[in-house]
Structure formats: structure tokens, C-alpha cells
Design a protein around this motif. Sequence first.
Motif, PDB file in Angstrom:
ATOM      1  N   VAL A 244      46.595  25.393  17.940  1.00  0.00           N
ATOM      2  CA  VAL A 244      45.280  25.914  18.322  1.00  0.00           C
ATOM      3  C   VAL A 244      44.354  25.943  17.109  1.00  0.00           C
ATOM      4  CG1 VAL A 244      44.031  27.869  19.311  1.00  0.00           C
ATOM      5  CG2 VAL A 244      46.311  27.280  20.171  1.00  0.00           C
ATOM      6  N   VAL A 264      43.465  27.143  24.855  1.00  0.00           N
ATOM      7  CA  VAL A 264      44.489  26.133  25.112  1.00  0.00           C
ATOM      8  C   VAL A 264      45.379  26.592  26.256  1.00  0.00           C
ATOM      9  CG1 VAL A 264      46.363  24.785  24.117  1.00  0.00           C
ATOM     10  CG2 VAL A 264      44.421  25.459  22.686  1.00  0.00           C
ATOM     11  N   VAL A 273      43.157  21.413  26.441  1.00  0.00           N
ATOM     12  CA  VAL A 273      42.334  22.134  25.468  1.00  0.00           C
ATOM     13  C   VAL A 273      40.863  22.071  25.862  1.00  0.00           C
ATOM     14  CG1 VAL A 273      41.727  22.374  23.025  1.00  0.00           C
ATOM     15  CG2 VAL A 273      43.987  21.493  23.671  1.00  0.00           C
TER      16      VAL A 273
END
Length: 334
Positions: A244, A264, A273
Motif C-alpha cells: 500500500v 486497497v 487499488v
Amino acid sequence: MSARFGNTELPAEQERALRRAMRLEWVSLVYLVTAVVPVYLVMGSSQAMKAAWAEDMLSFIPPIAFLVAVRVTRRAPSPKHPFGYHRAIGVGHLVAATALLSMGALLVWDSATRLVTAEHPPVGLIDVAGHAVWSGWLMIVVLAWTGIPPVILGRLKLPLARTLHDRVLYADADMNKADWMTAGGAVVGILGIGVGLWWADAVAALFIAASIVRDGVSNLRVAVAALMDARASTYDGEEPHPLVREVDARLEALPWVGQARSRVRDLGHVFHVESFVVPAGGTAPMLAELVDARERAVAADWKIQDLVVVPVVELPEEFLPGVHEVVAGHDAGR
């Protein structure tokens, strides 16, 4: 075998890991057959042996769930399932966790009841080639066979679960690694009966049942969180996934991006995402810049199956709760 998860083509390392994981799961199933049959034949009225047999039977679920889920996740997205079939991993994880918790709770009740009622399990003598042998020794030999190979299999599966980001495989490996405790607890219970401690059998069964419940609770917590679209985490569910921050860092490294934050969704093996970016100076990005940003972020890892880049005037807190605190902490660390 197609080396894909849906539309995601696996890199060479993940392809090898997947093939090896499938082989290990088939080996596990064959081994389990050789374990549950002897345990059933020698368990008699021992509560500890009964609990060990139940755990061995439950051990069939994760390998089967993994093999079925892998087959399902190869399907390409369809109009009915536009995100693909990756959630099959989460469903398999939930099924395995629910089975563990249910059976563990049942065994806890059964073992506790026998302990309270002071039930004395008989473990007598059997005839082997004309010699009287205490059946407890046969139980211990069988338990040794149920306790050692799974530990080896679990240690072989664990790095593959990390490579594939597969929680069903991880749950299976974690259970395998702990099987020696089940076998050891049952051995203690059998030996306790041998020296006249009738309660040792029920206490050992409670220990085994408690370990099953613990596995069920921990796996159920992670499985439900994943299906509820919790923050993407590592394969063991313990930490936020570093990918992330990697995506955000790649986007913020672009000259036209002032700030970037992503949410995410962990679909199973792969991630979806959504990245919100604030252009530096308030200038709208060109289409080519957005395409380049997406390609750079997707290149961070094979697990990013899809990614959308959304230019915004400011980071939307309604879509990224707590974003102001995160941004403040990030900026302070710069």
C-alpha cells in the motif's frame, strides 16, 4: 495447468510456488488417509485419541479448500463477476475456519463433560503375535506418525503461502506446524491413564480441543475481515501490507503529483487499488501522465491486478477515513 489467477499471469517464482504448493497439498491428503485410519482403529474409548482423530479429520479441509479455490480463481472475469473469482480463496478460508471453530467447541464440551462426570476410559491389553501388549503403546506409536510428518509439511508450505499471498495455504501450514502439540498432548493423556491418572485423558483432550478452537478463532477473524474489505494485510493477517505504501510512494515520486493515498481491496491472491492523487500546483494531469502513473504503480508487484488513478483537488476523507492524520504523520516524517 494455467499459470494464472484470473487475468493475472504469474511470474516464474509464483508459478513454481503454485505448482509445488499443489503437489504438497496432494501429498498431505494422501498422508492424512494413512493417519486417520490407524488413529480410528486404535483410539478405543480414549477422549484424547478421539480429539486427535477429529483434528486429523479437520486437516482434510484446508488442502481441499486450497485445491478447489485455486481451480476457481483461474477463471477469467465475467459480466456477472467483473472482479474475477479471486474471492474463492476467502470463501475457502472462511469454510476452514468455521469448521475448526465448530468442531473445537464440540470437543471442548464433550471433553469437559467427561472430566466433570469422572469417566474412566479403559485402556487394556491386546494380543500381538501371541504376546499381551498394552494398547496404549500402539496409540503412542500411531500418534508419533500423526505428529512428525505434518510439521515437515507445514514448514515446506509456509514460504509458499508467503510467495503466493494465500491465506488458505497459510492456515493449512500453521495447523500442520502445530500438529506435534496435538500428538504430544494425546501421548501425555495416554501415559497418564497408564499410571492411573484417569483425568489425564480428558485434560489432554481439552488441551487439543482448545488448540482447535484457537486456530478456528484466529482464522475466522482474518477470513471475515478480508471478506469485509478490511485494509489489505500480509498473508498472515498480522500487519498492513507494505505494498500500500509502495504504491503511494511510486505515485508521489512523479513530478506532477503532490499527494497520493490509496485504498486497497484484497481479493484473495491479488489486489484491486484505487489511488487518489492531488496534482501539484492544482494543474490537471494529461492523459499520458495518468497512463504513466498507472503503469508505474502496477509495476510495483504482480499482486496488483488492477489499479485506477483518480485526480482530486484534495484527498477525500469520506473515501479514505483518517487520511488527514495519516498525511500529517507522513509529512512530519519527511
